[in-house]
Design a protein around this motif. Structure first.
Motif, PDB file in Angstrom:
ATOM      1  N   HIS A  78      77.249 -70.128  49.298  1.00  0.00           N
ATOM      2  CA  HIS A  78      76.259 -69.320  48.594  1.00  0.00           C
ATOM      3  C   HIS A  78      75.741 -70.086  47.382  1.00  0.00           C
ATOM      4  CE1 HIS A  78      78.571 -66.371  50.906  1.00  0.00           C
ATOM      5  NE2 HIS A  78      77.476 -65.650  50.887  1.00  0.00           N
ATOM      6  N   SER A  79      74.423 -70.216  47.320  1.00  0.00           N
ATOM      7  CA  SER A  79      73.824 -70.862  46.151  1.00  0.00           C
ATOM      8  C   SER A  79      73.939 -69.941  44.949  1.00  0.00           C
ATOM      9  CB  SER A  79      72.347 -71.171  46.428  1.00  0.00           C
ATOM     10  OG  SER A  79      71.602 -69.961  46.497  1.00  0.00           O
ATOM     11  N   THR A  80      73.715 -70.491  43.780  1.00  0.00           N
ATOM     12  CA  THR A  80      73.717 -69.694  42.554  1.00  0.00           C
ATOM     13  C   THR A  80      72.694 -68.572  42.658  1.00  0.00           C
ATOM     14  OG1 THR A  80      74.397 -71.640  41.312  1.00  0.00           O
ATOM     15  CG2 THR A  80      73.466 -69.820  40.042  1.00  0.00           C
ATOM     16  N   GLN A  81      71.543 -68.869  43.240  1.00  0.00           N
ATOM     17  CA  GLN A  81      70.491 -67.858  43.403  1.00  0.00           C
ATOM     18  C   GLN A  81      70.941 -66.736  44.338  1.00  0.00           C
ATOM     19  OE1 GLN A  81      66.800 -69.336  44.981  1.00  0.00           O
ATOM     20  NE2 GLN A  81      65.720 -67.429  44.585  1.00  0.00           N
ATOM     21  N   GLN A  82      71.599 -67.083  45.446  1.00  0.00           N
ATOM     22  CA  GLN A  82      72.093 -66.058  46.368  1.00  0.00           C
ATOM     23  C   GLN A  82      73.119 -65.156  45.692  1.00  0.00           C
ATOM     24  OE1 GLN A  82      73.389 -68.761  49.462  1.00  0.00           O
ATOM     25  NE2 GLN A  82      71.877 -67.901  50.885  1.00  0.00           N
ATOM     26  N   VAL A  83      74.036 -65.753  44.950  1.00  0.00           N
ATOM     27  CA  VAL A  83      75.061 -64.964  44.253  1.00  0.00           C
ATOM     28  C   VAL A  83      74.404 -64.025  43.249  1.00  0.00           C
ATOM     29  CG1 VAL A  83      77.068 -65.075  42.724  1.00  0.00           C
ATOM     30  CG2 VAL A  83      76.871 -66.666  44.644  1.00  0.00           C
ATOM     31  N   ALA A  84      73.380 -64.503  42.547  1.00  0.00           N
ATOM     32  CA  ALA A  84      72.666 -63.655  41.592  1.00  0.00           C
ATOM     33  C   ALA A  84      71.987 -62.488  42.302  1.00  0.00           C
ATOM     34  CB  ALA A  84      71.636 -64.484  40.820  1.00  0.00           C
ATOM     35  N   LEU A  85      71.423 -62.721  43.490  1.00  0.00           N
ATOM     36  CA  LEU A  85      70.796 -61.644  44.254  1.00  0.00           C
ATOM     37  C   LEU A  85      71.830 -60.619  44.727  1.00  0.00           C
ATOM     38  CD1 LEU A  85      68.226 -63.686  46.372  1.00  0.00           C
ATOM     39  CD2 LEU A  85      67.708 -62.068  44.525  1.00  0.00           C
ATOM     40  N   ILE A  86      72.984 -61.098  45.170  1.00  0.00           N
ATOM     41  CA  ILE A  86      74.056 -60.192  45.591  1.00  0.00           C
ATOM     42  C   ILE A  86      74.535 -59.366  44.398  1.00  0.00           C
ATOM     43  CG2 ILE A  86      76.408 -60.037  46.523  1.00  0.00           C
ATOM     44  CD1 ILE A  86      75.747 -62.687  48.067  1.00  0.00           C
ATOM     45  N   ALA A  87      74.701 -60.025  43.247  1.00  0.00           N
ATOM     46  CA  ALA A  87      75.127 -59.313  42.033  1.00  0.00           C
ATOM     47  C   ALA A  87      74.110 -58.245  41.655  1.00  0.00           C
ATOM     48  CB  ALA A  87      75.331 -60.297  40.883  1.00  0.00           C
ATOM     49  N   ALA A  88      72.826 -58.567  41.747  1.00  0.00           N
ATOM     50  CA  ALA A  88      71.781 -57.586  41.431  1.00  0.00           C
ATOM     51  C   ALA A  88      71.841 -56.407  42.396  1.00  0.00           C
ATOM     52  CB  ALA A  88      70.403 -58.244  41.476  1.00  0.00           C
ATOM     53  N   SER A  89      72.109 -56.684  43.664  1.00  0.00           N
ATOM     54  CA  SER A  89      72.223 -55.614  44.654  1.00  0.00           C
ATOM     55  C   SER A  89      73.413 -54.709  44.353  1.00  0.00           C
ATOM     56  CB  SER A  89      72.366 -56.214  46.055  1.00  0.00           C
ATOM     57  OG  SER A  89      72.546 -55.204  47.015  1.00  0.00           O
ATOM     58  N   ILE A  90      74.547 -55.302  44.003  1.00  0.00           N
ATOM     59  CA  ILE A  90      75.726 -54.502  43.654  1.00  0.00           C
ATOM     60  C   ILE A  90      75.438 -53.663  42.417  1.00  0.00           C
ATOM     61  CG2 ILE A  90      78.113 -54.624  42.813  1.00  0.00           C
ATOM     62  CD1 ILE A  90      78.445 -57.122  44.629  1.00  0.00           C
ATOM     63  N   ARG A  91      74.802 -54.258  41.429  1.00  0.00           N
ATOM     64  CA  ARG A  91      74.471 -53.537  40.198  1.00  0.00           C
ATOM     65  C   ARG A  91      73.501 -52.385  40.488  1.00  0.00           C
ATOM     66  NH1 ARG A  91      73.385 -57.629  37.431  1.00  0.00           N
ATOM     67  NH2 ARG A  91      71.211 -57.795  38.056  1.00  0.00           N
ATOM     68  N   ASP A  92      72.486 -52.628  41.334  1.00  0.00           N
ATOM     69  CA  ASP A  92      71.446 -51.630  41.593  1.00  0.00           C
ATOM     70  C   ASP A  92      71.847 -50.569  42.610  1.00  0.00           C
ATOM     71  OD1 ASP A  92      69.886 -53.035  39.807  1.00  0.00           O
ATOM     72  OD2 ASP A  92      68.672 -54.017  41.358  1.00  0.00           O
ATOM     73  N   PHE A  93      72.612 -50.950  43.644  1.00  0.00           N
ATOM     74  CA  PHE A  93      72.879 -50.041  44.757  1.00  0.00           C
ATOM     75  C   PHE A  93      74.349 -49.710  44.958  1.00  0.00           C
ATOM     76  CE2 PHE A  93      69.072 -52.548  45.845  1.00  0.00           C
ATOM     77  CZ  PHE A  93      68.135 -51.527  45.769  1.00  0.00           C
ATOM     78  N   GLY A  94      75.235 -50.433  44.291  1.00  0.00           N
ATOM     79  CA  GLY A  94      76.659 -50.172  44.413  1.00  0.00           C
ATOM     80  C   GLY A  94      77.363 -51.168  45.308  1.00  0.00           C
TER      81      GLY A  94
END
Length: 117
Positions: free
Chosen positions: A55-71
């Motif tokens: 996972h690139s840094t960008q992918q991890v950031a997108l996953i983190a944003a998804s967890i933050r926004d949707f759980g």
């Protein structure tokens, strides 16, 4: 939240995150999870050394944003020795969010071939 929803909240050092099926907090005290889902400390989880997916840094950031926004709606799958079978990116995202515990499903019954399938 809809009737019958199992959505709860996850507390982090920087934010509160919805946790879909598990309530996770920095201290992990008084946590309730549905049957089959448990909580594990992130530091106890062991990445699979031969994991083909990175996972690139960008992918991890997108996953983190998804967890933050949707759980945290998709638990990490682990074997009986806390080895990550699936969910490496979610664990990295949890670390980025400052989560100390994540929801997991333990699949201790799988053999080595089944874990790689």
């Amino acid at each position: 939240m809809t009737k019958g929803s199992t959505k709860t909240r996850v507390s982090t050092n920087a934010a509160t995150v919805d946790a879909g099926m598990a309530s996770v907090s920095a201290g992990a005290a008084g946590i309730q999870t549905p049957p089959g889902i448990a909580l594990r400390r992130v530091v106890d989880l062991l990445p699979y050394a031969a994991n083909a997916r990175t996972h690139s840094t960008q992918q991890v950031a997108l996953i983190a944003a998804s967890i933050r926004d949707f759980g945290f709606n998709n638990p990490v799958l682990v074997d009986g020795a806390n080895g990550i079978i699936a969910g490496h990116g979610r664990v990295l995202a949890a670390q980025e969010l400052g989560l100390t515990s994540v929801p997991i499903i333990e699949l201790a019954h799988l053999d080595e071939v089944q874990k790689r399938a």
